[in-house]
Design a protein around this motif. Structure first.
Motif, short mmCIF file in Angstrom:
data_model
loop_
_atom_site.label_atom_id
_atom_site.label_comp_id
_atom_site.label_asym_id
_atom_site.label_seq_id
_atom_site.Cartn_x
_atom_site.Cartn_y
_atom_site.Cartn_z
N SER A 51 0.84 -1.19 0.00
CA SER A 51 0.00 0.00 0.00
C SER A 51 0.88 1.24 0.00
CB SER A 51 -0.92 -0.02 1.23
OG SER A 51 -0.18 -0.11 2.41
N TYR A 52 0.55 2.17 -0.87
CA TYR A 52 1.30 3.43 -1.02
C TYR A 52 2.80 3.19 -1.21
CZ TYR A 52 -3.03 5.58 0.37
OH TYR A 52 -4.33 5.97 0.43
N GLY A 53 3.12 2.09 -1.90
CA GLY A 53 4.53 1.83 -2.21
C GLY A 53 5.41 1.69 -0.99
N ASP A 54 4.81 1.34 0.16
CA ASP A 54 5.57 1.23 1.41
C ASP A 54 6.24 2.55 1.79
OD1 ASP A 54 4.90 -1.34 2.04
OD2 ASP A 54 6.79 -2.25 1.42
N TYR A 55 5.73 3.67 1.29
CA TYR A 55 6.32 4.97 1.64
C TYR A 55 6.29 5.20 3.15
CZ TYR A 55 6.22 6.45 -3.28
OH TYR A 55 6.42 6.56 -4.62
N LEU A 56 7.28 5.89 3.63
CA LEU A 56 7.47 6.22 5.05
C LEU A 56 7.80 4.96 5.86
CD1 LEU A 56 7.58 8.66 6.94
CD2 LEU A 56 5.18 8.27 7.44
#
Lengths: 225, 93
Positions: A51-56
């Protein structure tokens, strides 16, 4: 039984879980993360993916999405919640499950079939398994290294809230058969009320002999029980 | 920098940086690999390396204390996983 699968940008196991649920006769609906109302559900599944490119951090952004407030409300009123892989990471980021999932100890993305032991079969999710039954399930993750503080770990152990632990073929739990460095070989945990299960292995990938095995089937039939 | 600070303050803007690092007792495999590589490259007086994240945040606020409080809230609510990470807030200008 009515189920809802929450879909985020980057979810990629949402279809697999939907197929598994429908195969098991669940009445399933897909719910986009921007929705603010959940359809009436007995089970909510947060699927795997990125989800969300694993951002953060894995699951951090999804954990703050609009639909999550509804999931939290449902969880608090006793609805069953299943988080698989990225879904488990999202549940820890929302605070519905305690602890967190760190990067795999060997720094590698691991995709392989591993053995896990059913350490608690007294739950809505695992009652069709035998206690200490050994399952062969697929894992596919980069952050599956479960970590929590000593106080919570004691709580997990004393209250029998560890659902699955990585083991060898014969069920022995040791460091060598711990694929990702997870604390106490933990592969899945319950919350204190046992209406929420988070797990790194993918039971939805193990529901058909043609492509794998059927070790995941009993998780879904437990829910129907 | 003092001049810039005054200027930004007048414009109701402040700039912060936030550094997020893994807590000391949490294993940092990435930091370890970087450390080992540097040692292999011949840098042998190296004691330890911890890898972290860096955020630069502009905020529409002229009161330093209010702004700092807001940044702290951002850290606690999203930027930092308090179970495994520590953070430091620095004012840039």
């Amino acid at each position: 039984m009515r189920s809802s699968v929450i879909v985020f940008p980057g979810s990629n196991c949402d279809r697999d879980i939907a197929v598994a649920l429908e195969k098991m006769q669940f009445k399933n609906q897909m719910v986009w993360h921007k929705e603010t109302k959940l359809p009436k559900s007995d089970l909510i599944v947060i699927p795997g993916g990125f989800s969300y490119g694993d951002y953060l951090r894995s699951g951090a952004i999804a954990g703050k999405s609009l639909i999550i407030n509804e999931v939290k409300n449902a969880a608090n009123s006793g609805c069953l919640i299943l988080g698989i892989c990225n879904g488990f990471q999202i549940l820890t980021e929302t605070g519905l499950l305690r602890g967190t999932l760190l990067r795999n100890k060997n720094l590698k993305f691991i995709n392989k079939d591993v053995y896990v032991k059913v350490t608690n079969n007294n739950s809505k999710f695992t009652n069709k398994y035998k206690k200490d039954q050994i399952l062969n399930l697929n894992i596919a993750h980069n952050e599956g290294n479960y970590f929590t503080d000593q106080k919570h770990l004691d709580e997990l152990k004393n209250n029998n809230l560890i659902a699955f632990r990585y083991c060898d073929e014969k069920g022995s739990i040791n460091d060598f058969y711990n694929p990702n460095g997870s604390l106490e070989n933990i592969a899945g945990i319950f919350n204190s009320k046992k209406n929420i299960l988070g797990m790194m292995p993918h039971p939805e990938r193990m529901v058909d002999e043609i492509i794998s095995n059927k070790d995941g089937v009993n998780l879904f039939s437990s829910l129907l029980n | 920098m003092a001049k810039q600070f005054q200027l930004n303050s007048k414009k109701n803007k402040l700039k912060f940086s936030v550094t997020v690092t893994l807590k000391e007792d949490v294993l940092d495999p990435q930091g370890k690999v970087v450390q080992n590589t540097l040692v292999n490259m011949g840098i042998n007086n190296l004691k330890s390396i911890r890898q972290g994240k860096h955020f630069e945040i502009d905020i529409n606020e002229k009161e330093l204390t209010v702004a700092k409080k807001k940044i702290d809230e951002m850290c606690r609510k999203l930027l930092v996983n308090l179970i495994i990470e520590d953070y430091k807030i620095n004012i840039i200008k």
